[in-house]
Design a protein around this motif. Structure first.
Motif, PDB file in Angstrom:
ATOM      1  N   GLY A  25       0.801  -1.217   0.000  1.00  7.16           N
ATOM      2  CA  GLY A  25       0.000   0.000   0.000  1.00  7.16           C
ATOM      3  C   GLY A  25       0.830   1.261   0.000  1.00  7.16           C
ATOM      4  N   ILE A  26       2.138   1.126  -0.095  1.00  8.74           N
ATOM      5  CA  ILE A  26       3.031   2.280  -0.048  1.00  8.74           C
ATOM      6  C   ILE A  26       3.504   2.610  -1.460  1.00  8.74           C
ATOM      7  N   THR A  27       3.309   3.864  -1.858  1.00 10.57           N
ATOM      8  CA  THR A  27       3.825   4.364  -3.135  1.00 10.57           C
ATOM      9  C   THR A  27       4.843   5.444  -2.833  1.00 10.57           C
ATOM     10  N   THR A  28       6.049   5.270  -3.300  1.00 12.20           N
ATOM     11  CA  THR A  28       7.070   6.282  -3.046  1.00 12.20           C
ATOM     12  C   THR A  28       6.721   7.563  -3.790  1.00 12.20           C
ATOM     13  N   TYR A 129       7.421  13.449  -0.546  1.00 11.70           N
ATOM     14  CA  TYR A 129       6.099  13.885  -0.125  1.00 11.70           C
ATOM     15  C   TYR A 129       6.248  15.012   0.886  1.00 11.70           C
ATOM     16  N   GLU A 130       5.406  16.022   0.762  1.00 13.75           N
ATOM     17  CA  GLU A 130       5.410  17.075   1.771  1.00 13.75           C
ATOM     18  C   GLU A 130       4.510  16.712   2.943  1.00 13.75           C
ATOM     19  N   VAL A 147      -2.446  15.528  -3.462  1.00 14.78           N
ATOM     20  CA  VAL A 147      -1.213  14.965  -2.908  1.00 14.78           C
ATOM     21  C   VAL A 147      -0.129  16.013  -3.088  1.00 14.78           C
ATOM     22  N   ASN A 148       0.558  16.337  -2.010  1.00 20.10           N
ATOM     23  CA  ASN A 148       1.557  17.410  -2.044  1.00 20.10           C
ATOM     24  C   ASN A 148       2.963  16.832  -2.168  1.00 20.10           C
ATOM     25  N   LEU A 149       3.665  17.281  -3.191  1.00 15.17           N
ATOM     26  CA  LEU A 149       5.050  16.894  -3.427  1.00 15.17           C
ATOM     27  C   LEU A 149       5.944  18.107  -3.252  1.00 15.17           C
ATOM     28  N   ILE A 150       7.174  17.868  -2.810  1.00 16.81           N
ATOM     29  CA  ILE A 150       8.142  18.946  -2.697  1.00 16.81           C
ATOM     30  C   ILE A 150       9.433  18.513  -3.392  1.00 16.81           C
ATOM     31  N   PHE A 151       9.999  19.437  -4.154  1.00 17.09           N
ATOM     32  CA  PHE A 151      11.189  19.160  -4.953  1.00 17.09           C
ATOM     33  C   PHE A 151      12.338  20.046  -4.467  1.00 17.09           C
ATOM     34  N   ILE A 163      10.460  23.588  -5.029  1.00 15.53           N
ATOM     35  CA  ILE A 163       9.204  23.710  -5.749  1.00 15.53           C
ATOM     36  C   ILE A 163       8.203  22.767  -5.107  1.00 15.53           C
ATOM     37  N   LYS A 164       7.044  23.290  -4.755  1.00 19.69           N
ATOM     38  CA  LYS A 164       5.974  22.473  -4.195  1.00 19.69           C
ATOM     39  C   LYS A 164       4.878  22.321  -5.248  1.00 19.69           C
TER      40      LYS A 164
END
Length: 223
Positions: A25-28, A129-130, A147-151, A163-164
């Motif tokens: 159930g985990i997605t990187t 993931y943020e 879904v919040n991603l941070i780069f 960058i979010k």
């Protein structure tokens, strides 16, 4: 001794089984971002409304994109302002200054909400993931789930230190981009009201600015 060995083996089996089931159930963050990039690769064109904030200054308009890398923004605020990239040349019309800025460039890099922009992020930034892999409201009181991603940049040569990106969980479309420079300047892009695969005509990316405006060529490299 034998019972102890059996108990240890049995415990290890259950621990391993539980860990394996949980891991399914985990997605990187990297895998999730790849799914977003893959989804954008299936989009031939789109239109969307866009709101842009640059250090508190507000702009808004409609963005049009067509593969492979044609991008146009027709602004309603400031009225009549135009940003156009046709794959080879960048044109910006600033009605307030009665100016046309033109530049030949190899790639737009204009928007993270394009396949090219997403590919550049994968190449030059690391992703995490943020707020975890589960979708959360876009902001307090919002019913939009993202879904919040941070780069984070891999080298100091990149223009943005971080960058979010907020991705709509149901559509895998970019909803919000917040880019921050090393000088803490913030650029926010909100994309909404998407229309996908509209069979957009190439004529959409031909623009004739007013003949009375002053032209400035190669403005990105002029002193």
């Amino acid at each position: 001794m034998l019972k102890k060995a059996k108990f240890t083996a049995l415990s290890a089996f259950f621990i391993f089984s539980f860990t394996s089931i949980s891991a399914q159930g985990i997605t990187t963050a990297s895998d999730f971002f790849k799914s977003v990039s893959d989804h954008y690769a299936t989009i031939s064109d789109y239109e969307a409304d866009v709101d842009i904030s640059v250090n508190g200054s507000q702009m808004s308009g409609k963005v049009s994109f067509k593969r492979p890398e044609m991008l146009r923004i027709d602004f309603t605020e400031p009225a009549e302002q135009v940003f156009l990239f046709n794959g080879d040349d960048l044109t910006i019309y600033l009605p307030g200054a009665s100016a046309i800025l033109e530049q030949s460039v190899s790639s737009s890099g204009a928007s993270a909400a394009t396949p090219q922009g997403l590919n550049l992020l994968r190449r030059y930034y690391t992703v995490a993931y943020e707020t975890g892999q589960d979708a959360v409201p876009l902001e307090d009181g919002s019913d939009e789930m993202v879904v919040n991603l941070i780069f984070y940049r891999r080298s100091a040569s990149e223009a943005f230190s971080e960058i979010k990106i907020s991705v709509e969980s149901s559509t895998l479309l970019v909803r919000r981009v917040i880019a921050t420079t090393p000088q803490n300047e913030t650029f926010t892009f909100d994309f909404y009201n998407y229309k996908l695969n509209t069979n957009m005509n190439d004529q959409r990316f031909i623009y004739e600015p007013p003949s009375s405006a002053n032209e400035y060529n190669n403005f990105l490299f002029s002193e």
